[in-house]
Design a protein around this motif. Structure first.
Motif, PDB file in Angstrom:
ATOM      1  N   THR A  31     -12.753  56.614 -24.487  1.00  0.00           N
ATOM      2  CA  THR A  31     -12.716  55.571 -23.460  1.00  0.00           C
ATOM      3  C   THR A  31     -11.300  55.043 -23.289  1.00  0.00           C
ATOM      4  O   THR A  31     -10.617  54.753 -24.279  1.00  0.00           O
ATOM      5  CB  THR A  31     -13.658  54.409 -23.843  1.00  0.00           C
ATOM      6  OG1 THR A  31     -14.956  54.942 -24.117  1.00  0.00           O
ATOM      7  CG2 THR A  31     -13.780  53.413 -22.699  1.00  0.00           C
ATOM      8  N   TYR A  33      -8.835  52.336 -20.866  1.00  0.00           N
ATOM      9  CA  TYR A  33      -8.813  51.198 -19.940  1.00  0.00           C
ATOM     10  C   TYR A  33      -7.381  50.958 -19.466  1.00  0.00           C
ATOM     11  O   TYR A  33      -6.437  51.098 -20.243  1.00  0.00           O
ATOM     12  CB  TYR A  33      -9.271  49.914 -20.640  1.00  0.00           C
ATOM     13  CG  TYR A  33     -10.568  49.982 -21.411  1.00  0.00           C
ATOM     14  CD1 TYR A  33     -10.612  50.495 -22.702  1.00  0.00           C
ATOM     15  CD2 TYR A  33     -11.751  49.478 -20.873  1.00  0.00           C
ATOM     16  CE1 TYR A  33     -11.790  50.531 -23.423  1.00  0.00           C
ATOM     17  CE2 TYR A  33     -12.938  49.501 -21.602  1.00  0.00           C
ATOM     18  CZ  TYR A  33     -12.939  50.034 -22.866  1.00  0.00           C
ATOM     19  OH  TYR A  33     -14.112  50.056 -23.586  1.00  0.00           O
ATOM     20  N   TYR A  35      -5.410  47.643 -17.937  1.00  0.00           N
ATOM     21  CA  TYR A  35      -5.487  46.204 -17.662  1.00  0.00           C
ATOM     22  C   TYR A  35      -4.181  45.766 -17.001  1.00  0.00           C
ATOM     23  O   TYR A  35      -3.106  46.301 -17.276  1.00  0.00           O
ATOM     24  CB  TYR A  35      -5.652  45.402 -18.952  1.00  0.00           C
ATOM     25  CG  TYR A  35      -6.994  45.504 -19.643  1.00  0.00           C
ATOM     26  CD1 TYR A  35      -7.263  46.531 -20.546  1.00  0.00           C
ATOM     27  CD2 TYR A  35      -7.983  44.556 -19.429  1.00  0.00           C
ATOM     28  CE1 TYR A  35      -8.482  46.614 -21.201  1.00  0.00           C
ATOM     29  CE2 TYR A  35      -9.206  44.621 -20.090  1.00  0.00           C
ATOM     30  CZ  TYR A  35      -9.441  45.652 -20.964  1.00  0.00           C
ATOM     31  OH  TYR A  35     -10.652  45.726 -21.624  1.00  0.00           O
ATOM     32  N   PRO A  43      -5.186  39.558 -19.984  1.00  0.00           N
ATOM     33  CA  PRO A  43      -5.336  40.845 -19.304  1.00  0.00           C
ATOM     34  C   PRO A  43      -6.601  40.890 -18.445  1.00  0.00           C
ATOM     35  O   PRO A  43      -7.632  40.329 -18.822  1.00  0.00           O
ATOM     36  CB  PRO A  43      -5.431  41.844 -20.462  1.00  0.00           C
ATOM     37  CG  PRO A  43      -4.801  41.149 -21.630  1.00  0.00           C
ATOM     38  CD  PRO A  43      -5.124  39.700 -21.447  1.00  0.00           C
ATOM     39  N   LEU A  45      -9.104  43.682 -16.352  1.00  0.00           N
ATOM     40  CA  LEU A  45      -9.385  45.109 -16.215  1.00  0.00           C
ATOM     41  C   LEU A  45      -9.128  45.604 -14.805  1.00  0.00           C
ATOM     42  O   LEU A  45      -9.533  44.981 -13.825  1.00  0.00           O
ATOM     43  CB  LEU A  45     -10.848  45.389 -16.562  1.00  0.00           C
ATOM     44  CG  LEU A  45     -11.227  46.875 -16.456  1.00  0.00           C
ATOM     45  CD1 LEU A  45     -10.688  47.649 -17.650  1.00  0.00           C
ATOM     46  CD2 LEU A  45     -12.733  47.044 -16.324  1.00  0.00           C
ATOM     47  N   GLN A  48     -11.724  51.614 -15.913  1.00  0.00           N
ATOM     48  CA  GLN A  48     -12.183  52.143 -17.188  1.00  0.00           C
ATOM     49  C   GLN A  48     -12.630  53.583 -16.996  1.00  0.00           C
ATOM     50  O   GLN A  48     -13.379  53.890 -16.068  1.00  0.00           O
ATOM     51  CB  GLN A  48     -13.353  51.314 -17.734  1.00  0.00           C
ATOM     52  CG  GLN A  48     -13.950  51.862 -19.030  1.00  0.00           C
ATOM     53  CD  GLN A  48     -15.203  51.125 -19.468  1.00  0.00           C
ATOM     54  OE1 GLN A  48     -15.578  50.107 -18.901  1.00  0.00           O
ATOM     55  NE2 GLN A  48     -15.863  51.635 -20.501  1.00  0.00           N
ATOM     56  N   GLN A  50     -14.394  56.997 -19.004  1.00  0.00           N
ATOM     57  CA  GLN A  50     -15.088  57.572 -20.139  1.00  0.00           C
ATOM     58  C   GLN A  50     -14.834  59.074 -20.025  1.00  0.00           C
ATOM     59  O   GLN A  50     -15.311  59.710 -19.093  1.00  0.00           O
ATOM     60  CB  GLN A  50     -16.580  57.265 -20.086  1.00  0.00           C
ATOM     61  CG  GLN A  50     -17.351  57.748 -21.298  1.00  0.00           C
ATOM     62  CD  GLN A  50     -17.397  56.697 -22.392  1.00  0.00           C
ATOM     63  OE1 GLN A  50     -16.578  55.779 -22.430  1.00  0.00           O
ATOM     64  NE2 GLN A  50     -18.368  56.823 -23.271  1.00  0.00           N
ATOM     65  N   ASP A  56     -15.785  52.130 -14.390  1.00  0.00           N
ATOM     66  CA  ASP A  56     -15.687  50.864 -13.682  1.00  0.00           C
ATOM     67  C   ASP A  56     -14.325  50.762 -13.013  1.00  0.00           C
ATOM     68  O   ASP A  56     -13.312  50.785 -13.702  1.00  0.00           O
ATOM     69  CB  ASP A  56     -15.896  49.701 -14.669  1.00  0.00           C
ATOM     70  CG  ASP A  56     -15.904  48.326 -14.000  1.00  0.00           C
ATOM     71  OD1 ASP A  56     -16.227  47.339 -14.695  1.00  0.00           O
ATOM     72  OD2 ASP A  56     -15.586  48.217 -12.799  1.00  0.00           O
ATOM     73  N   LEU A  91      -1.198  47.213 -19.120  1.00  0.00           N
ATOM     74  CA  LEU A  91      -1.598  47.583 -20.470  1.00  0.00           C
ATOM     75  C   LEU A  91      -2.633  48.690 -20.436  1.00  0.00           C
ATOM     76  O   LEU A  91      -3.582  48.653 -19.661  1.00  0.00           O
ATOM     77  CB  LEU A  91      -2.208  46.373 -21.193  1.00  0.00           C
ATOM     78  CG  LEU A  91      -1.281  45.200 -21.484  1.00  0.00           C
ATOM     79  CD1 LEU A  91      -2.093  43.962 -21.824  1.00  0.00           C
ATOM     80  CD2 LEU A  91      -0.346  45.535 -22.638  1.00  0.00           C
ATOM     81  N   SER A  95     -10.600  53.264 -26.844  1.00  0.00           N
ATOM     82  CA  SER A  95     -11.599  53.030 -27.878  1.00  0.00           C
ATOM     83  C   SER A  95     -12.473  54.266 -28.027  1.00  0.00           C
ATOM     84  O   SER A  95     -12.547  55.099 -27.130  1.00  0.00           O
ATOM     85  CB  SER A  95     -12.458  51.805 -27.558  1.00  0.00           C
ATOM     86  OG  SER A  95     -13.216  52.014 -26.391  1.00  0.00           O
ATOM     87  N   ILE A  97     -16.160  56.235 -28.509  1.00  0.00           N
ATOM     88  CA  ILE A  97     -17.484  56.060 -27.914  1.00  0.00           C
ATOM     89  C   ILE A  97     -18.352  55.336 -28.926  1.00  0.00           C
ATOM     90  O   ILE A  97     -18.437  55.730 -30.076  1.00  0.00           O
ATOM     91  CB  ILE A  97     -18.142  57.407 -27.566  1.00  0.00           C
ATOM     92  CG1 ILE A  97     -17.346  58.116 -26.474  1.00  0.00           C
ATOM     93  CG2 ILE A  97     -19.575  57.202 -27.119  1.00  0.00           C
ATOM     94  CD1 ILE A  97     -17.885  59.483 -26.128  1.00  0.00           C
ATOM     95  N   GLN A 102     -20.027  47.642 -29.723  1.00  0.00           N
ATOM     96  CA  GLN A 102     -18.720  47.445 -29.123  1.00  0.00           C
ATOM     97  C   GLN A 102     -17.651  48.001 -30.045  1.00  0.00           C
ATOM     98  O   GLN A 102     -17.543  47.598 -31.187  1.00  0.00           O
ATOM     99  CB  GLN A 102     -18.464  45.954 -28.891  1.00  0.00           C
ATOM    100  CG  GLN A 102     -17.112  45.663 -28.279  1.00  0.00           C
ATOM    101  CD  GLN A 102     -16.967  46.236 -26.878  1.00  0.00           C
ATOM    102  OE1 GLN A 102     -17.850  46.078 -26.048  1.00  0.00           O
ATOM    103  NE2 GLN A 102     -15.877  46.906 -26.613  1.00  0.00           N
ATOM    104  N   GLN A 105     -10.961  47.839 -29.076  1.00  0.00           N
ATOM    105  CA  GLN A 105     -10.014  48.367 -28.101  1.00  0.00           C
ATOM    106  C   GLN A 105      -8.611  48.210 -28.668  1.00  0.00           C
ATOM    107  O   GLN A 105      -8.223  47.119 -29.093  1.00  0.00           O
ATOM    108  CB  GLN A 105     -10.136  47.628 -26.767  1.00  0.00           C
ATOM    109  CG  GLN A 105     -11.451  47.903 -26.076  1.00  0.00           C
ATOM    110  CD  GLN A 105     -11.539  47.289 -24.697  1.00  0.00           C
ATOM    111  OE1 GLN A 105     -10.519  47.054 -24.036  1.00  0.00           O
ATOM    112  NE2 GLN A 105     -12.749  47.024 -24.261  1.00  0.00           N
TER     113      GLN A 105
END
Lengths: 116, 113
Positions: A31, A33, A35, A43, A45, A48, A50, A56, A91, A95, A97, A102, A105
């Motif tokens: 994953t 991201y 930001y 920050p 988002l 994102q 995967q 997202d 940024l 992370s 999966i 959670q 990150q």
């Protein structure tokens, strides 16, 4: 273990120019991201991924921002054309999966963009 | 509903004192609450995190207190040191794992000798 790498660290451009940022996540992290951190704020988002699919991108200004993650590893974020309000630190974070949990990150050092 | 409100904006604490930073949220779907520490020119780094099934979590000098009914959580830094001077962000995310973090606006902490 190497951390999240980003380049360049700093970029100054004129408004209406284009710019691209690069991110190499921690090895094995699926994953990724992007930001945006405006001075004095937390920050926010932008997008994102995967693996190489977008999960997202609801807050990405798609008329000027684009991002891709080829082969599910490195990613690039592009702004074209840049506006003054795009001045910020960009940024990248990654992370593992999670199995419904959670995952932490991990953030890179960021790219500081100044649009004149 | 996606906001996380953080206070104070800045904080000055004497060396050896206790630093307290507070956050509040509205979205009851949030179930993961990390605190990040950011030094100038660096990216945020995870400091400590909590889930709503516990009311407190302690790691060394850092403690998170969580009040589910009030939808508030706070970071306490005991025996604050000059090296703790940084910007601290609270954040929250929703169930499902690997969901984006929603950050507070940050607290700039200065620990003076």
């Amino acid at each position: 273990e190497a951390g999240v790498a980003q380049s360049p660290r700093y970029k100054i451009i004129e408004k209406r120019q284009s710019v691209a940022f690069w991110c190499n996540p921690i090895s094995g992290h699926a994953t990724l991201y992007w930001y945006q951190q405006i001075l004095g704020q937390g920050p926010k988002l932008l997008i994102q991924f995967q693996n190489n699919g977008v999960v997202d991108d609801s807050q990405l200004p798609k008329d000027r921002f684009s991002a891709e993650r080829l082969k599910g590893v490195d990613s690039t974020l592009k702004i074209q054309p840049a506006k003054l309000e795009d001045s910020a630190v960009y940024l990248c974070a990654s992370s593992l999966i999670g199995q419904g949990l959670q995952e932490t990150q991990y953030f890179g050092p960021g790219t500081r963009l100044l649009v004149l | 509903q996606q906001q996380v409100k953080q206070s104070p904006q800045s904080l000055i604490v004497q060396k050896g004192g206790i630093s307290i930073i507070n956050c509040a949220y509205e979205n009851t779907a949030f179930d993961y609450f990390p605190w990040y520490q950011q030094f100038p020119g660096k990216g945020p780094a995870l400091l400590i995190a909590i889930r709503p099934d516990v009311s407190e979590k302690k790691e060394g000098r850092f403690t998170i207190s969580f009040n589910k009914s009030a939808k508030q959580f706070s970071l306490h830094i005991m025996d604050s040191q000059p090296g703790d001077s940084a910007t601290y962000f609270c954040a929250a995310s929703m169930r499902g794992g690997n969901t984006p973090l929603v950050f507070g606006k940050g607290t700039r902490l200065s620990v003076i000798a």
